[in-house]
Design an enzyme around this catalytic site. Structure first.
Site, mmCIF file in Angstrom:
data_model
loop_
_atom_site.group_PDB
_atom_site.id
_atom_site.type_symbol
_atom_site.label_atom_id
_atom_site.label_comp_id
_atom_site.label_asym_id
_atom_site.label_seq_id
_atom_site.Cartn_x
_atom_site.Cartn_y
_atom_site.Cartn_z
ATOM 1 N N SER A 170 0.932 -1.043 -0.115
ATOM 2 C CA SER A 170 0.114 0.018 -0.163
ATOM 3 C C SER A 170 0.627 1.295 0.098
ATOM 4 O O SER A 170 1.772 1.375 -0.838
ATOM 5 C CB SER A 170 -0.869 -0.080 1.218
ATOM 6 O OG SER A 170 -1.977 0.858 1.036
ATOM 7 N N ASP A 245 -9.674 -5.486 -4.272
ATOM 8 C CA ASP A 245 -9.154 -4.377 -3.333
ATOM 9 C C ASP A 245 -10.116 -3.297 -3.518
ATOM 10 O O ASP A 245 -10.575 -2.555 -4.487
ATOM 11 C CB ASP A 245 -8.019 -3.829 -3.744
ATOM 12 C CG ASP A 245 -7.126 -2.965 -2.836
ATOM 13 O OD1 ASP A 245 -7.888 -2.138 -2.393
ATOM 14 O OD2 ASP A 245 -5.801 -2.875 -2.933
ATOM 15 N N HIS A 275 -8.185 -5.208 -0.156
ATOM 16 C CA HIS A 275 -6.730 -4.575 0.162
ATOM 17 C C HIS A 275 -6.051 -5.086 1.596
ATOM 18 O O HIS A 275 -4.853 -5.128 1.702
ATOM 19 C CB HIS A 275 -7.340 -2.813 0.518
ATOM 20 C CG HIS A 275 -6.093 -2.251 0.604
ATOM 21 N ND1 HIS A 275 -5.431 -1.696 -0.172
ATOM 22 C CD2 HIS A 275 -5.590 -1.312 1.711
ATOM 23 C CE1 HIS A 275 -4.517 -1.028 0.011
ATOM 24 N NE2 HIS A 275 -4.473 -0.735 1.321
#
Ligand SMILES: *[C@@H]1O[C@H](CO)[C@@H](O)[C@H](O)[C@H]1NC(C)=O
Ligand SMILES: *[C@@H]1O[C@H](CO)[C@@H](O)[C@H](O)[C@H]1NC(C)=O
Ligand SMILES: CC(=O)N[C@H]1CO[C@H](CO)[C@@H](O)[C@@H]1O
Length: 307
Positions: A170, A245, A275
């Site tokens: 991320s 995600d 995610h």
């Protein structure tokens, strides 16, 4: 694999806080310019993230060191170095850059798998303003933190002759891309692993919240991975993309993959991965191991399997 139970527990935790998605809504609802560092770097989520960093022994990790790395601008970064058992050790050090909430302790189950099952040294660094690290986070500062971690590995006697892999999840993906973009010329970075990261903060805002499109110009934390990734030529890159995600649309990972002109690029999609939990999808660590064996290790090192 020794880590699945810990990983499941970790994923449960990762599901709890409202991360970037709510962050973007706050961004859009007007607090904008001055508050965006709190939104992009929610280092106080969960509540005790600045006061309680879980320790390696809580996850039955045998070989670890707790470190404090000093940056050139005098911030103290809290870090863990996790070592594999000597007989399983591979000639690799993974430097890991975390996502935008929590602290490194919350992610130790990942280090456990990477060291115990894949035989790698793992350096987990807490960005400035996170966990026990001093300072305040911002784009420039996190770049210094990443450089400090890399320089630490480059200068430490028992790590400097290992192959370095930079691994970012991320927000950490953007940190990792920036670091490799600047430091590829020395030739000691042998791989880059990216999971569920974004093309840039500005391109992320409209895809998450279309009405906020016009706000993107007020965004001063840029993280322009889409501009940097095409400059990385010689470092092999593994793209790990959770197709479900809900925070960073999978199109961002695909966009980075398409923009990548590295000599070796590997795409691995997880159809059920969201995610937070792509890490616990079947095949995730196998993809990392295949990448290590096929793209990172020299011919002579491959036979010494860690498993
Ligand atoms: C992942 O975390 C986000 C933000 O906290 C949450 O909204 C979402 O439901 C989580 N996803 C899954 C699949 O648990
Ligand atoms: C480990 O990798 C480094 C960097 O590629 C290399 O110079 C060194 O010879 C390797 N060491 C071993 C023991 O294979
Ligand atoms: C070897 C190398 O390229 N090192 C560079 C890494 O990036 C920092 C920050 O830009 C430079 O100062 C180093 O020269």
């Amino acid at each position: 694999m020794s880590g699945p139970t810990y990983l499941q527990t970790m994923v449960q935790w990762l599901r709890a806080p409202a991360l970037l998605s709510t962050g973007i809504a706050v961004l859009a609802s007007g607090l904008l310019y001055f508050k965006q560092n709190d939104v992009i770097y929610p280092r106080n989520i969960p509540e005790n993230a600045r006061t309680e960093v879980p320790k390696p022994h809580q996850f039955k990790i045998e070989h670890s060191e707790e470190l404090s790395l000093r940056t050139p601008d005098e911030v103290n970064l809290h870090a863990f170095l996790i070592r594999p058992n000597a007989q399983h050790a591979r000639n690799i050090t993974i430097i890991s850059f975390h996502g935008n909430a929590g602290n490194i302790g919350h992610r130790l189950p990942i280090a456990k798998v990477l060291s115990e099952d894949l035989g790698c040294n793992v350096l987990f660094v807490e960005y400035r303003g996170y966990g026990y690290s001093s300072g305040e986070p911002n784009e420039k500062g996190l770049g210094i933190d990443a450089q400090t971690a890399l320089d630490y590995v480059r200068n430490r006697k028992d790590l400097r002759d290992t192959k370095i892999i930079i691994y970012g999840q991320s927000l950490g993906g953007a940190v990792a891309i920036g670091l490799v973009g600047k430091n590829q010329s020395q030739g000691d970075i042998a791989g880059l692993i990216l999971e569920n990261t974004f093309m840039s903060i500005r391109t992320l805002i409209p895809s998450v919240l279309p009405p906020a499109k016009y706000l993107t110009l007020l965004c001063h934390q840029l993280w322009p991975s889409n501009d940097v990734i095409p400059t990385i030529k010689k470092v092999p890159i593994l793209f790990l993309s959770g197709l479900q995600d809900e925070i960073v649309p999978a199109s961002h990972m695909k966009g980075l993959y398409d923009a990548c002109v590295a000599e070796k690029k590997i795409w691995k999609a997880f159809p059920e991965g969201s995610h937070n939990d792509t890490i616990a999808e079947p095949g995730y660590f196998d993809a990392i191991e295949d990448f290590i064996v096929n793209e990172v290790l020299d011919e002579g090192e491959k036979s010494k399997s860690a498993l």
